[in-house]
Design an enzyme around this catalytic site. Structure first.
Site, PDB file in Angstrom:
ATOM      1  N   ARG A 269       1.587  -7.048  -6.070  1.00 36.84           N
ATOM      2  CA  ARG A 269       1.795  -7.004  -7.522  1.00 36.84           C
ATOM      3  C   ARG A 269       3.131  -6.374  -7.885  1.00 36.84           C
ATOM      4  NH1 ARG A 269      -4.329  -5.416  -7.463  1.00 36.84           N
ATOM      5  NH2 ARG A 269      -3.468  -4.144  -5.815  1.00 36.84           N
ATOM      6  N   ILE A 270       3.468  -5.245  -7.241  1.00 34.05           N
ATOM      7  CA  ILE A 270       4.718  -4.553  -7.598  1.00 34.05           C
ATOM      8  C   ILE A 270       5.922  -5.365  -7.108  1.00 34.05           C
ATOM      9  CG2 ILE A 270       6.054  -2.420  -7.330  1.00 34.05           C
ATOM     10  CD1 ILE A 270       3.301  -0.948  -6.990  1.00 34.05           C
TER      11      ILE A 270
ATOM     12  N   ARG B 121       2.625 -10.602   4.402  1.00 37.24           N
ATOM     13  CA  ARG B 121       1.613 -11.096   5.357  1.00 37.24           C
ATOM     14  C   ARG B 121       1.314 -12.557   5.092  1.00 37.24           C
ATOM     15  NH1 ARG B 121      -2.525  -6.261   4.642  1.00 37.24           N
ATOM     16  NH2 ARG B 121      -1.712  -6.663   2.579  1.00 37.24           N
TER      17      ARG B 121
ATOM     18  N   ILE C 187      10.325   2.293  -2.292  1.00 37.17           N
ATOM     19  CA  ILE C 187       9.418   2.931  -3.257  1.00 37.17           C
ATOM     20  C   ILE C 187       7.977   2.820  -2.757  1.00 37.17           C
ATOM     21  CG2 ILE C 187      10.840   2.641  -5.321  1.00 37.17           C
ATOM     22  CD1 ILE C 187       8.987   0.186  -5.990  1.00 37.17           C
ATOM     23  N   ALA C 188       7.808   2.469  -1.482  1.00 33.00           N
ATOM     24  CA  ALA C 188       6.454   2.194  -0.969  1.00 33.00           C
ATOM     25  C   ALA C 188       5.819   3.470  -0.411  1.00 33.00           C
ATOM     26  CB  ALA C 188       6.513   1.089   0.064  1.00 33.00           C
ATOM     27  N   ARG C 189       6.155   3.812   0.799  1.00 33.48           N
ATOM     28  CA  ARG C 189       5.620   5.015   1.439  1.00 33.48           C
ATOM     29  C   ARG C 189       6.608   5.508   2.476  1.00 33.48           C
ATOM     30  NH1 ARG C 189       2.647   5.754  -1.989  1.00 33.48           N
ATOM     31  NH2 ARG C 189       0.386   6.022  -1.998  1.00 33.48           N
TER      32      ARG C 189
ATOM     33  N   GLU D  99       7.126  13.834   3.506  1.00 33.76           N
ATOM     34  CA  GLU D  99       7.423  14.432   2.196  1.00 33.76           C
ATOM     35  C   GLU D  99       6.353  15.467   1.823  1.00 33.76           C
ATOM     36  OE1 GLU D  99       7.250  10.598   0.054  1.00 33.76           O
ATOM     37  OE2 GLU D  99       5.534  11.405  -1.069  1.00 33.76           O
TER      38      GLU D  99
ATOM     39  N   HIS E 187       9.357  11.025  -5.243  1.00 33.22           N
ATOM     40  CA  HIS E 187       8.115  10.225  -5.354  1.00 33.22           C
ATOM     41  C   HIS E 187       7.649  10.158  -6.824  1.00 33.22           C
ATOM     42  CE1 HIS E 187       4.363   8.808  -2.944  1.00 33.22           C
ATOM     43  NE2 HIS E 187       4.464   8.159  -4.096  1.00 33.22           N
ATOM     44  N   ILE E 188       8.500   9.581  -7.664  1.00 33.21           N
ATOM     45  CA  ILE E 188       8.206   9.540  -9.108  1.00 33.21           C
ATOM     46  C   ILE E 188       8.163   8.125  -9.674  1.00 33.21           C
ATOM     47  CG2 ILE E 188       9.059  11.868  -9.633  1.00 33.21           C
ATOM     48  CD1 ILE E 188      11.695  10.488 -10.614  1.00 33.21           C
TER      49      ILE E 188
HETATM   50  C1  8YV Z   1       1.278   8.398  -6.900  1.00 36.37           C
HETATM   51  C2  8YV Z   1       1.791   6.302  -5.546  1.00 36.37           C
HETATM   52  O1  8YV Z   1       1.961   9.142  -7.853  1.00 36.37           O
HETATM   53  O2  8YV Z   1       0.130   5.027  -6.611  1.00 36.37           O
HETATM   54  C3  8YV Z   1       0.696   5.313  -5.559  1.00 36.37           C
HETATM   55  O3  8YV Z   1       0.383   4.762  -4.492  1.00 36.37           O
HETATM   56  O4  8YV Z   1       2.481   6.432  -4.603  1.00 36.37           O
HETATM   57  C4  8YV Z   1       2.074   7.145  -6.756  1.00 36.37           C
HETATM   58  O5  8YV Z   1       1.911   6.367  -7.902  1.00 36.37           O
HETATM   59  C5  8YV Z   1       1.057   9.268  -5.716  1.00 36.37           C
HETATM   60  O6  8YV Z   1       0.587   8.590  -4.615  1.00 36.37           O
HETATM   61  C6  8YV Z   1       0.092  10.385  -6.065  1.00 36.37           C
HETATM   62  O7  8YV Z   1      -1.222  10.085  -5.776  1.00 36.37           O
END
Ligand code: 8YV
Length: 327
Positions: free
Chosen positions: A157-158, A179, A238-240, A269, A287-288
């Protein structure tokens, strides 16, 4: 009948806490203490539900020690902090917060990509240091976003929301790897083209990572992948944290094997790889990506909706493992 007890593992909007108090005995955390696994286990004793964030790990060891737990509602779309198989085995419903953060997170991903491409953080630091004394033709020249090739790794989606911004707003050519490919109906409006990962990396002017973290995506971008990219390319994550090998990225940025990066997430992090902190050509944010007032409120409300429904006989709106639990 006594009301279910729930834990709000982290601080959250007071109005959401009050709403939950209408249904439950709520143990909240206004001081926003981050619990160790042992502390979390202790606080979960006697609780039927918990609202969690990425900082709480829900795994088999914790679940075995919390037999009364029936639902864990993550206030995040990503749920790599949950061992879903362990939740399902323990009969615990896991939920997340998809959709409500899609557009906000895509806005931020696009902004971070633009900031990296147009050297916004680096030039702002230069200005603040008082080093701006004159104009020059090549001062902070970056790379164009409009008309460039936007390469998206992870087209959920993102990813699709970022692709729309690029294709429709900035005339970008969109390529992606995922995938599974999108349907032709999904691809058509943004003229997105599915390519293999190596082609994605080779052709990217701006690579954006939007895939979920798992063992399979650990270090999906390391030195071998970075070596395929253009020296003028940017990378945005912006993923992980953990999807990118941050040490390898820092080396590539230092040696200008890629031009710039925008990072909102990091391995380990809130610690950030020290080499990244010294580099001018990386924009770093804590992470914002989902952090607007409206979206964080919507995420909290959706997590609360899931808790309430799960513990009062309703249908949780966004379950992760409901199908597994039914079996
Ligand atoms: C959160 C995020 O702020 O939704 C997610 O997966 O990474 C962020 O929107 C963060 O994970 C806090 O739970």
């Amino acid at each position: 009948m006594s009301r279910p007890h729930v834990l709000l593992a982290r601080a959250v909007f007071p109005a959401v806490v009050e709403r939950l108090r209408e249904h439950f005995e709520v143990d909240d955390n206004p001081a926003d203490i981050i619990h160790s696994p042992a502390q979390l286990t202790a606080r979960l004793q006697g609780k039927a539900g918990a609202m969690t964030t990425g900082s709480e790990r829900i795994d088999a060891v914790l679940l075995a020690a919390c037999p009364e737990l029936r639902v864990v509602a993550n206030m995040a779309v990503g749920y790599n902090n949950f061992d879903i198989a362990a939740c399902t085995a323990a009969g615990v419903l896991a939920t997340n917060t998809p959709d409500v953060l899609t557009e906000t997170t895509a806005d931020f991903g696009f902004a971070l990509m633009m900031a990296a491409a147009r050297r916004m953080a680096e030039s702002e630091h230069f200005l603040r240091r008082g080093e701006w004394t004159r104009w020059s033709y090549d001062m902070f020249t970056g790379s164009d976003v409009h008309g460039a090739t936007l390469a998206i790794l992870g087209m959920g989606r993102i990813g699709q929301a970022i692709a729309r911004r690029g294709a429709l707003g900035f005339g970008m050519r969109v390529i992606y790897h995922n995938r599974s490919p999108l349907t032709p109906e999904q691809e058509a409006p943004i003229q997105a083209r599915y390519v293999d990962k190596a082609t994605l990396l080779r052709e990217a002017d701006h690579l954006v990572l939007v895939l979920p973290y798992s063992a399979a995506s650990h270090h999906a971008i390391g030195s071998a992948e970075l070596a395929l990219m253009k020296p003028t390319a940017t990378l945005t994550n912006i993923a992980r944290g953990g999807i990118v090998d941050d040490a390898a990225l820092a080396a590539a940025l230092h040696e200008r094997r890629i031009a710039a990066a925008g990072l909102d997430v990091f391995e380990g992090e809130p610690a950030v790889h020290p080499a990244l902190l010294t580099l001018p050509n990386v924009v770093l944010t804590p992470h914002i990506a989902s952090a607007t007032v409206a979206t964080r409120r919507a995420m909290a409300e959706l997590a609360a909706d899931n808790l309430v429904a799960a513990l009062t006989g309703g249908t949780p709106p966004t379950p992760i493992n409901a199908a597994g639990l039914k079996r």
